[in-house]
Motif scaffolding. Structure first.
Motif, PDB file in Angstrom:
ATOM      1  N   PRO A 143       0.838  -1.214   0.000  1.00  0.00           N
ATOM      2  CA  PRO A 143       0.000   0.000   0.000  1.00  0.00           C
ATOM      3  C   PRO A 143       0.863   1.249   0.000  1.00  0.00           C
ATOM      4  N   SER A 144       0.281   2.345  -0.478  1.00  0.00           N
ATOM      5  CA  SER A 144       1.080   3.552  -0.688  1.00  0.00           C
ATOM      6  C   SER A 144       1.705   4.121   0.597  1.00  0.00           C
ATOM      7  N   PRO A 145       1.030   4.154   1.764  1.00  0.00           N
ATOM      8  CA  PRO A 145       1.720   4.667   2.957  1.00  0.00           C
ATOM      9  C   PRO A 145       2.926   3.820   3.332  1.00  0.00           C
ATOM     10  N   ALA A 146       2.770   2.495   3.285  1.00  0.00           N
ATOM     11  CA  ALA A 146       3.899   1.618   3.584  1.00  0.00           C
ATOM     12  C   ALA A 146       4.994   1.770   2.535  1.00  0.00           C
ATOM     13  N   GLY A 147       4.603   1.953   1.268  1.00  0.00           N
ATOM     14  CA  GLY A 147       5.586   2.167   0.220  1.00  0.00           C
ATOM     15  C   GLY A 147       6.407   3.423   0.462  1.00  0.00           C
ATOM     16  N   ALA A 148       5.751   4.477   0.934  1.00  0.00           N
ATOM     17  CA  ALA A 148       6.470   5.718   1.218  1.00  0.00           C
ATOM     18  C   ALA A 148       7.492   5.517   2.327  1.00  0.00           C
ATOM     19  N   MET A 149       7.092   4.823   3.392  1.00  0.00           N
ATOM     20  CA  MET A 149       8.020   4.595   4.495  1.00  0.00           C
ATOM     21  C   MET A 149       9.158   3.667   4.080  1.00  0.00           C
ATOM     22  N   LEU A 150       8.881   2.687   3.217  1.00  0.00           N
ATOM     23  CA  LEU A 150       9.939   1.806   2.721  1.00  0.00           C
ATOM     24  C   LEU A 150      10.895   2.557   1.790  1.00  0.00           C
ATOM     25  N   ALA A 151      10.359   3.458   0.993  1.00  0.00           N
ATOM     26  CA  ALA A 151      11.210   4.216   0.064  1.00  0.00           C
ATOM     27  C   ALA A 151      12.244   5.043   0.808  1.00  0.00           C
ATOM     28  N   LEU A 152      11.934   5.418   2.057  1.00  0.00           N
ATOM     29  CA  LEU A 152      12.837   6.264   2.836  1.00  0.00           C
ATOM     30  C   LEU A 152      13.890   5.473   3.604  1.00  0.00           C
ATOM     31  N   VAL A 153      13.951   4.153   3.408  1.00  0.00           N
ATOM     32  CA  VAL A 153      14.916   3.308   4.126  1.00  0.00           C
ATOM     33  C   VAL A 153      16.356   3.804   3.953  1.00  0.00           C
ATOM     34  N   PRO A 154      16.802   4.213   2.759  1.00  0.00           N
ATOM     35  CA  PRO A 154      18.177   4.734   2.661  1.00  0.00           C
ATOM     36  C   PRO A 154      18.445   5.900   3.609  1.00  0.00           C
ATOM     37  N   MET A 155      17.455   6.750   3.818  1.00  0.00           N
ATOM     38  CA  MET A 155      17.622   7.861   4.745  1.00  0.00           C
ATOM     39  C   MET A 155      17.718   7.355   6.180  1.00  0.00           C
ATOM     40  N   TYR A 156      16.877   6.372   6.544  1.00  0.00           N
ATOM     41  CA  TYR A 156      16.966   5.807   7.894  1.00  0.00           C
ATOM     42  C   TYR A 156      18.371   5.275   8.155  1.00  0.00           C
ATOM     43  N   LEU A 161      23.278   5.747  11.235  1.00  0.00           N
ATOM     44  CA  LEU A 161      24.737   5.649  11.354  1.00  0.00           C
ATOM     45  C   LEU A 161      25.399   7.021  11.465  1.00  0.00           C
ATOM     46  N   ASP A 162      24.582   8.052  11.666  1.00  0.00           N
ATOM     47  CA  ASP A 162      25.076   9.420  11.861  1.00  0.00           C
ATOM     48  C   ASP A 162      25.989   9.853  10.710  1.00  0.00           C
ATOM     49  N   HIS A 163      25.531   9.552   9.490  1.00  0.00           N
ATOM     50  CA  HIS A 163      26.226   9.958   8.262  1.00  0.00           C
ATOM     51  C   HIS A 163      27.624   9.340   8.133  1.00  0.00           C
ATOM     52  N   ALA A 164      27.825   8.208   8.815  1.00  0.00           N
ATOM     53  CA  ALA A 164      29.126   7.528   8.700  1.00  0.00           C
ATOM     54  C   ALA A 164      29.287   6.845   7.347  1.00  0.00           C
ATOM     55  N   VAL A 165      28.187   6.600   6.657  1.00  0.00           N
ATOM     56  CA  VAL A 165      28.233   5.999   5.328  1.00  0.00           C
ATOM     57  C   VAL A 165      27.525   6.926   4.348  1.00  0.00           C
ATOM     58  N   THR A 166      27.908   6.818   3.100  1.00  0.00           N
ATOM     59  CA  THR A 166      27.271   7.577   2.025  1.00  0.00           C
ATOM     60  C   THR A 166      26.812   6.591   0.962  1.00  0.00           C
ATOM     61  N   PRO A 220      14.780   6.969  16.811  1.00  0.00           N
ATOM     62  CA  PRO A 220      13.819   6.940  15.691  1.00  0.00           C
ATOM     63  C   PRO A 220      14.333   6.254  14.445  1.00  0.00           C
ATOM     64  N   TRP A 221      15.588   6.520  14.062  1.00  0.00           N
ATOM     65  CA  TRP A 221      16.071   6.005  12.776  1.00  0.00           C
ATOM     66  C   TRP A 221      16.349   4.507  12.844  1.00  0.00           C
ATOM     67  N   VAL A 222      16.935   4.058  13.948  1.00  0.00           N
ATOM     68  CA  VAL A 222      17.161   2.625  14.105  1.00  0.00           C
ATOM     69  C   VAL A 222      15.831   1.885  14.155  1.00  0.00           C
ATOM     70  N   THR A 223      14.858   2.459  14.872  1.00  0.00           N
ATOM     71  CA  THR A 223      13.552   1.801  14.998  1.00  0.00           C
ATOM     72  C   THR A 223      12.827   1.757  13.658  1.00  0.00           C
ATOM     73  N   LEU A 224      12.848   2.857  12.920  1.00  0.00           N
ATOM     74  CA  LEU A 224      12.201   2.871  11.611  1.00  0.00           C
ATOM     75  C   LEU A 224      12.864   1.884  10.662  1.00  0.00           C
ATOM     76  N   LEU A 225      14.184   1.791  10.734  1.00  0.00           N
ATOM     77  CA  LEU A 225      14.901   0.830   9.893  1.00  0.00           C
ATOM     78  C   LEU A 225      14.516  -0.599  10.267  1.00  0.00           C
ATOM     79  N   ALA A 226      14.447  -0.883  11.574  1.00  0.00           N
ATOM     80  CA  ALA A 226      14.085  -2.225  12.028  1.00  0.00           C
ATOM     81  C   ALA A 226      12.655  -2.574  11.636  1.00  0.00           C
ATOM     82  N   LEU A 227      11.720  -1.623  11.784  1.00  0.00           N
ATOM     83  CA  LEU A 227      10.330  -1.881  11.405  1.00  0.00           C
ATOM     84  C   LEU A 227      10.200  -2.118   9.907  1.00  0.00           C
ATOM     85  N   SER A 228      10.946  -1.370   9.121  1.00  0.00           N
ATOM     86  CA  SER A 228      10.894  -1.551   7.663  1.00  0.00           C
ATOM     87  C   SER A 228      11.418  -2.926   7.270  1.00  0.00           C
ATOM     88  N   LEU A 229      12.524  -3.346   7.891  1.00  0.00           N
ATOM     89  CA  LEU A 229      13.082  -4.662   7.587  1.00  0.00           C
ATOM     90  C   LEU A 229      12.127  -5.767   8.027  1.00  0.00           C
TER      91      LEU A 229
END
Length: 248
Positions: A143-156, A161-166, A220-229
């Motif tokens: 569904p589109s809301p879940a798709g939006a949150m999944l699309a943002l996984v690279p940002m999470y 990682l506090d911008h340790a990776v690019t 927030p970012w670790v949790t969002l990443l874990a929920l997406s995975l």
């Protein structure tokens, strides 16, 4: 029947406008996310997209509770969903990590937005056709809301990682296209609408939800990443189960 000029004006309870107001608030959150992304405040942009997703899950339930469902409300909800979960995440990701690859990044934006539009159109047609089951126990495609949150996984990932990776822009573009493909696919994805639990386990579920909310507020970012995975793992589980049924 059309209302005659001599008929008294039809009255409407102000409370019945609440679902439409929630949809409009979700739209305002999505559009404001673009504003913060332009200003370079990407964490706030993600937060506003998440707020729009939460409000999207609320307006339909309010309409059913208040018995104020209408054709206008359904159209308003669908249009807001396209802006919030089709246009906004694509533009936020473009401004965040795709501008170095301008042409490739913009192609990914267009593909993702079109896939979201097609996903919403398919859902709307399926919901309105007589004799066709609505997507209740499972969804067909993400569904589109879940798709939006999944699309943002690279940002999470980068924020966790506090911008340790690019991440290479080409990888981000490929991820967006892959999520768009999942939205228009025929893959069965889980729906929270019809999940049931034993009454004796309700207190444990409530405690678990409190833990998730606390984790979102603290990490927030670790949790969002874990929920997406976890969501992607659930999709994979449903896919493997359907393959076993087909093979059996």
């Amino acid at each position: 029947m059309a209302r005659r000029e001599t008929d008294p004006p039809r009255e409407l309870l102000l409370l019945k406008l609440l679902p439409n107001l929630v949809s409009i608030l979700a739209l305002c959150a999505g559009l404001t996310a673009i504003r913060f992304a332009i200003a370079g405040n990407f964490p706030m942009a993600v937060l506003l997209i998440g707020t729009a997703a939460a409000l999207d899950g609320l307006d339909g339930r309010l309409a059913r509770m208040l018995k104020s469902e209408s054709a206008i409300g359904a159209e308003l909800d669908s249009l807001c969903d396209f802006v919030n979960f089709g246009v906004t995440p694509a533009l936020v990701l473009y401004l965040w990590g795709l501008r170095p690859e301008t042409s490739l990044g913009w192609i990914a934006v267009l593909v993702y937005a079109v896939c979201c539009m097609l996903r919403l159109a398919r859902f709307n047609v399926g919901s309105r056709q007589a004799g066709q089951a609505a997507e209740k126990t499972v969804f067909i495609g993400v569904p589109s809301p879940a798709g939006a949150m999944l699309a943002l996984v690279p940002m999470y990932l980068v924020l966790a990682l506090d911008h340790a990776v690019t991440l290479p822009p080409a990888l981000v573009a490929l991820w967006m296209v892959a999520i768009g493909a999942l939205m228009i696919s025929r893959v069965r994805t889980p729906s929270l609408k019809r999940i049931t639990i034993a009454a004796d386990h309700a207190r444990y579920v409530l405690v678990g939800l409190v833990v998730v909310v606390a984790a979102l507020l603290t990490y927030p970012w670790v949790t969002l990443l874990a929920l997406s995975l976890a969501y992607l793992a659930a999709i994979l589980g449903l896919f493997l189960r359907s393959l076993r049924r087909t093979a059996g």
